[in-house]
Design a protein around this motif. Structure first.
Motif, PDB file in Angstrom:
ATOM      1  N   GLU A   1      -9.545   4.747  13.116  1.00 47.38           N
ATOM      2  CA  GLU A   1      -9.746   6.174  12.795  1.00 47.38           C
ATOM      3  C   GLU A   1      -8.844   6.621  11.649  1.00 47.38           C
ATOM      4  OE1 GLU A   1      -9.934   4.868  15.838  1.00 47.38           O
ATOM      5  OE2 GLU A   1     -12.036   5.366  16.229  1.00 47.38           O
ATOM      6  N   SER A   2      -7.687   5.957  11.467  1.00 43.08           N
ATOM      7  CA  SER A   2      -6.855   6.285  10.300  1.00 43.08           C
ATOM      8  C   SER A   2      -7.586   5.958   9.008  1.00 43.08           C
ATOM      9  CB  SER A   2      -5.536   5.507  10.327  1.00 43.08           C
ATOM     10  OG  SER A   2      -4.627   6.068  11.236  1.00 43.08           O
ATOM     11  N   SER A   3      -8.259   4.823   9.002  1.00 46.08           N
ATOM     12  CA  SER A   3      -8.974   4.449   7.770  1.00 46.08           C
ATOM     13  C   SER A   3     -10.124   5.415   7.493  1.00 46.08           C
ATOM     14  CB  SER A   3      -9.529   3.023   7.880  1.00 46.08           C
ATOM     15  OG  SER A   3      -8.477   2.098   7.865  1.00 46.08           O
ATOM     16  N   VAL A   4     -10.833   5.786   8.548  1.00 44.68           N
ATOM     17  CA  VAL A   4     -11.942   6.729   8.351  1.00 44.68           C
ATOM     18  C   VAL A   4     -11.381   8.063   7.836  1.00 44.68           C
ATOM     19  CG1 VAL A   4     -13.803   7.994   9.488  1.00 44.68           C
ATOM     20  CG2 VAL A   4     -13.395   5.584  10.061  1.00 44.68           C
TER      21      VAL A   4
ATOM     22  N   VAL B   1       0.823  -1.217   0.000  1.00 46.62           N
ATOM     23  CA  VAL B   1       0.000   0.000   0.000  1.00 46.62           C
ATOM     24  C   VAL B   1       0.858   1.268   0.000  1.00 46.62           C
ATOM     25  CG1 VAL B   1      -1.660   1.315   1.396  1.00 46.62           C
ATOM     26  CG2 VAL B   1      -1.940  -1.149   1.123  1.00 46.62           C
ATOM     27  N   LEU B   2       1.970   1.250   0.736  1.00 45.07           N
ATOM     28  CA  LEU B   2       2.705   2.501   0.970  1.00 45.07           C
ATOM     29  C   LEU B   2       3.935   2.702   0.099  1.00 45.07           C
ATOM     30  CD1 LEU B   2       2.500   2.798   4.855  1.00 45.07           C
ATOM     31  CD2 LEU B   2       1.026   3.826   3.134  1.00 45.07           C
ATOM     32  N   ASP B   3       4.570   1.618  -0.369  1.00 44.91           N
ATOM     33  CA  ASP B   3       5.785   1.816  -1.173  1.00 44.91           C
ATOM     34  C   ASP B   3       5.403   2.463  -2.494  1.00 44.91           C
ATOM     35  OD1 ASP B   3       7.134   0.711   0.873  1.00 44.91           O
ATOM     36  OD2 ASP B   3       7.652  -1.169  -0.134  1.00 44.91           O
TER      37      ASP B   3
HETATM   38  P1  TYD Z   1       2.716   6.419   9.361  1.00 46.74           P
HETATM   39  O1  TYD Z   1       1.904   5.798  10.427  1.00 46.74           O
HETATM   40  O2  TYD Z   1       2.736   7.904   9.316  1.00 46.74           O
HETATM   41  O3  TYD Z   1       4.122   5.769   9.432  1.00 46.74           O
HETATM   42  P2  TYD Z   1       5.524   6.474   9.317  1.00 46.74           P
HETATM   43  O4  TYD Z   1       5.662   7.136  10.652  1.00 46.74           O
HETATM   44  O5  TYD Z   1       6.430   5.317   9.076  1.00 46.74           O
HETATM   45  O6  TYD Z   1       5.405   7.432   8.154  1.00 46.74           O
HETATM   46  O7  TYD Z   1       2.332   5.931   7.887  1.00 46.74           O
HETATM   47  C1  TYD Z   1       1.309   5.127   7.609  1.00 46.74           C
HETATM   48  C2  TYD Z   1       0.590   5.627   6.394  1.00 46.74           C
HETATM   49  O8  TYD Z   1      -0.539   4.788   6.168  1.00 46.74           O
HETATM   50  C3  TYD Z   1       0.067   7.038   6.546  1.00 46.74           C
HETATM   51  O9  TYD Z   1       0.330   7.760   5.364  1.00 46.74           O
HETATM   52  C4  TYD Z   1      -1.425   6.851   6.709  1.00 46.74           C
HETATM   53  C5  TYD Z   1      -1.698   5.553   6.032  1.00 46.74           C
HETATM   54  N1  TYD Z   1      -2.855   4.801   6.577  1.00 46.74           N
HETATM   55  C6  TYD Z   1      -4.063   4.892   5.937  1.00 46.74           C
HETATM   56  O10 TYD Z   1      -4.181   5.590   4.922  1.00 46.74           O
HETATM   57  N2  TYD Z   1      -5.132   4.213   6.437  1.00 46.74           N
HETATM   58  C7  TYD Z   1      -5.047   3.438   7.540  1.00 46.74           C
HETATM   59  O11 TYD Z   1      -6.047   2.820   7.974  1.00 46.74           O
HETATM   60  C8  TYD Z   1      -3.784   3.340   8.203  1.00 46.74           C
HETATM   61  C9  TYD Z   1      -3.655   2.503   9.426  1.00 46.74           C
HETATM   62  C10 TYD Z   1      -2.715   4.058   7.695  1.00 46.74           C
END
Ligand code: TYD
Length: 201
Positions: free
Chosen positions: A94-97, A48-50
């Motif tokens: 709450e991150s997903s929301v 998802v993040l890379d």
């Molecule tokens: P983050 O927690 O900020 O990690 P780092 O400190 O290593 O940067 O990064 C996680 C990323 O994932 C952030 O951009 C938010 C995203 N994310 C979502 O979009 N939805 C989610 O439900 C979660 C858990 C994370």
């Protein structure tokens, strides 16, 4: 006695990962994070993040993160809570929301429902939202940005507004902590907020 689940939340650059670690130390709690927290979850996190590779469409992003959450809750969070440990998670529902519901525009209620399925109804007992000035967040957001952090300013503003909205509509479970100042100052504020709400921090 069952442990307590505390989520530390906030937009990117708020310092919430540092605060999650310090809170877990102070409570003697299990520290974990999302997306991730299990080997499968960490694989999904990379997907998802890379920034390289195929970009998941928004619904795929929401479902992949929810799948990681299901694994994390079943394999790590629930067993720890059941054994009596407190758990501090760096991000949770709450991150997903905020990111998928408001940021991507998939809808808060829809994304919350997907998460509720993923966790089989488990929610955090307390959500600590770290809130900082925009300038501070930008300064702290250094280095390489992940795919979601690259989504741009409008997206970031929607995420910040989402946390404020959620906190205003569920003030018993979400507490906003001022994240401006030194790491120790913020950590002390977080501990006080947790002790006020849950006791014993
Ligand atoms: P983050 O927690 O900020 O990690 P780092 O400190 O290593 O940067 O990064 C996680 C990323 O994932 C952030 O951009 C938010 C995203 N994310 C979502 O979009 N939805 C989610 O439900 C979660 C858990 C994370």
């Amino acid at each position: 006695m069952r442990g307590r689940l505390i989520a530390v939340e906030g937009a990117d650059g708020t310092g919430k990962s540092t605060q999650a670690r310090l809170l877990a130390d102070r409570l003697g709690a299990v520290l974990t994070r999302e997306p991730g927290g299990t080997p499968l979850g960490e694989m999904i996190r990379s997907m998802v993040l890379d920034p390289g590779g195929e970009r998941p469409v928004d619904r795929a992003e929401a479902l992949l993160i929810a799948a990681a959450r299901a694994q994390h809750v079943a394999e790590v969070v629930r067993p720890a809570l059941d054994s009596g440990s407190d758990v501090v998670t760096d991000r949770f529902i709450e991150s997903s929301v905020a990111y998928q519901g408001y940021g991507r525009g998939l809808g808060a209620a829809e994304v919350a429902a997907v998460s509720a399925f993923a966790t089989d109804g488990l929610a955090a007992d307390l959500v600590v939202v770290i809130d900082v000035d925009d300038g501070t967040a930008r300064e702290r957001l250094d280095g390489v940005l992940d795919r979601i952090e690259q989504a741009g300013e409008d997206f970031r503003s929607r995420v910040i507004a989402a946390y404020r909205d959620m906190a205003a509509s569920d003030p018993d479970r979400l507490v906003v902590v001022d994240g401006n100042g030194s790491v120790e100052e913020v950590a002390d504020r977080v501990s006080v907020a947790v002790a006020d709400r849950l006791g014993g921090a």
